[in-house]
Scaffold this motif. Structure first.
Motif, PDB file in Angstrom:
ATOM      1  N   GLY A  64       0.778  -1.189   0.170  1.00  0.00           N
ATOM      2  CA  GLY A  64       0.029   0.193  -0.045  1.00  0.00           C
ATOM      3  C   GLY A  64       0.786   1.040  -0.003  1.00  0.00           C
ATOM      4  O   GLY A  64       1.954   1.066  -0.204  1.00  0.00           O
ATOM      5  N   SER A  65       0.393   2.375   0.133  1.00  0.00           N
ATOM      6  CA  SER A  65       0.891   3.590   0.239  1.00  0.00           C
ATOM      7  C   SER A  65       0.508   4.206   1.547  1.00  0.00           C
ATOM      8  O   SER A  65      -0.564   4.258   1.977  1.00  0.00           O
ATOM      9  CB  SER A  65       0.853   4.280  -1.071  1.00  0.00           C
ATOM     10  N   VAL A  66       1.225   5.300   1.694  1.00  0.00           N
ATOM     11  CA  VAL A  66       1.040   6.169   3.021  1.00  0.00           C
ATOM     12  C   VAL A  66       1.009   7.599   2.278  1.00  0.00           C
ATOM     13  O   VAL A  66       1.725   8.192   1.674  1.00  0.00           O
ATOM     14  CB  VAL A  66       2.186   6.242   3.992  1.00  0.00           C
ATOM     15  N   VAL A  67      -0.054   8.204   2.760  1.00  0.00           N
ATOM     16  CA  VAL A  67      -0.459   9.593   2.301  1.00  0.00           C
ATOM     17  C   VAL A  67      -0.285  10.589   3.351  1.00  0.00           C
ATOM     18  O   VAL A  67      -0.751  10.503   4.301  1.00  0.00           O
ATOM     19  CB  VAL A  67      -1.950   9.555   1.869  1.00  0.00           C
ATOM     20  N   ASP A  68       0.500  11.539   3.136  1.00  0.00           N
ATOM     21  CA  ASP A  68       1.075  12.569   3.871  1.00  0.00           C
ATOM     22  C   ASP A  68       0.069  13.851   3.646  1.00  0.00           C
ATOM     23  O   ASP A  68       0.133  14.540   2.632  1.00  0.00           O
ATOM     24  CB  ASP A  68       2.413  13.188   3.716  1.00  0.00           C
ATOM     25  N   ASP A  69      -1.029  13.934   4.478  1.00  0.00           N
ATOM     26  CA  ASP A  69      -2.012  15.094   4.160  1.00  0.00           C
ATOM     27  C   ASP A  69      -1.838  16.331   5.280  1.00  0.00           C
ATOM     28  O   ASP A  69      -2.881  17.093   5.498  1.00  0.00           O
ATOM     29  CB  ASP A  69      -3.366  14.535   4.440  1.00  0.00           C
ATOM     30  N   SER A  70      -0.518  16.426   5.920  1.00  0.00           N
ATOM     31  CA  SER A  70      -0.378  17.447   6.941  1.00  0.00           C
ATOM     32  C   SER A  70      -0.516  18.622   6.189  1.00  0.00           C
ATOM     33  O   SER A  70      -0.769  19.716   6.825  1.00  0.00           O
ATOM     34  CB  SER A  70       1.140  17.084   7.569  1.00  0.00           C
ATOM     35  N   ALA A  71      -0.015  18.750   4.939  1.00  0.00           N
ATOM     36  CA  ALA A  71       0.005  20.074   4.291  1.00  0.00           C
ATOM     37  C   ALA A  71      -1.528  20.645   4.185  1.00  0.00           C
ATOM     38  O   ALA A  71      -1.952  21.866   4.219  1.00  0.00           O
ATOM     39  CB  ALA A  71       0.774  20.083   2.905  1.00  0.00           C
TER      40      ALA A  71
END
Length: 84
Positions: A64-71
């Protein structure tokens, strides 16, 4: 019976024999700390073998993948601070 089951049965036989020996030593007051620790290690080894057999394969990889939504959420991850 597979090789793993045979190994477990052999460990159980050794523990059964060791139990009688340790019980005799304990009844006569001759059981040393080393005798008791060695017996405990045999029990631990058997327990770990059985647990590992029942638990099945270890180290399953899930792709799978990790999504960085901190922005998009304002940035700070809970429990962290940008001022630190």
């Amino acid at each position: 019976m597979d090789a793993e089951e045979e190994s477990i049965l052999r460990q159980m036989i050794r523990i059964n024999e060791s139990s009688g020996q340790l019980a005799t030593l304990m009844l006569t007051g001759e059981a040393t700390q080393e005798d008791q620790i060695n017996f405990a290690h045999k029990l631990i080894d058997l327990a770990e073998t059985i647990r590992d057999r029942v638990a099945g394969p270890v180290g399953i990889v899930i792709e799978g993948s990790v999504v960085d939504d901190s922005a998009t959420t304002g940035g700070d991850t809970p429990g962290t601070s940008r001022d630190a």
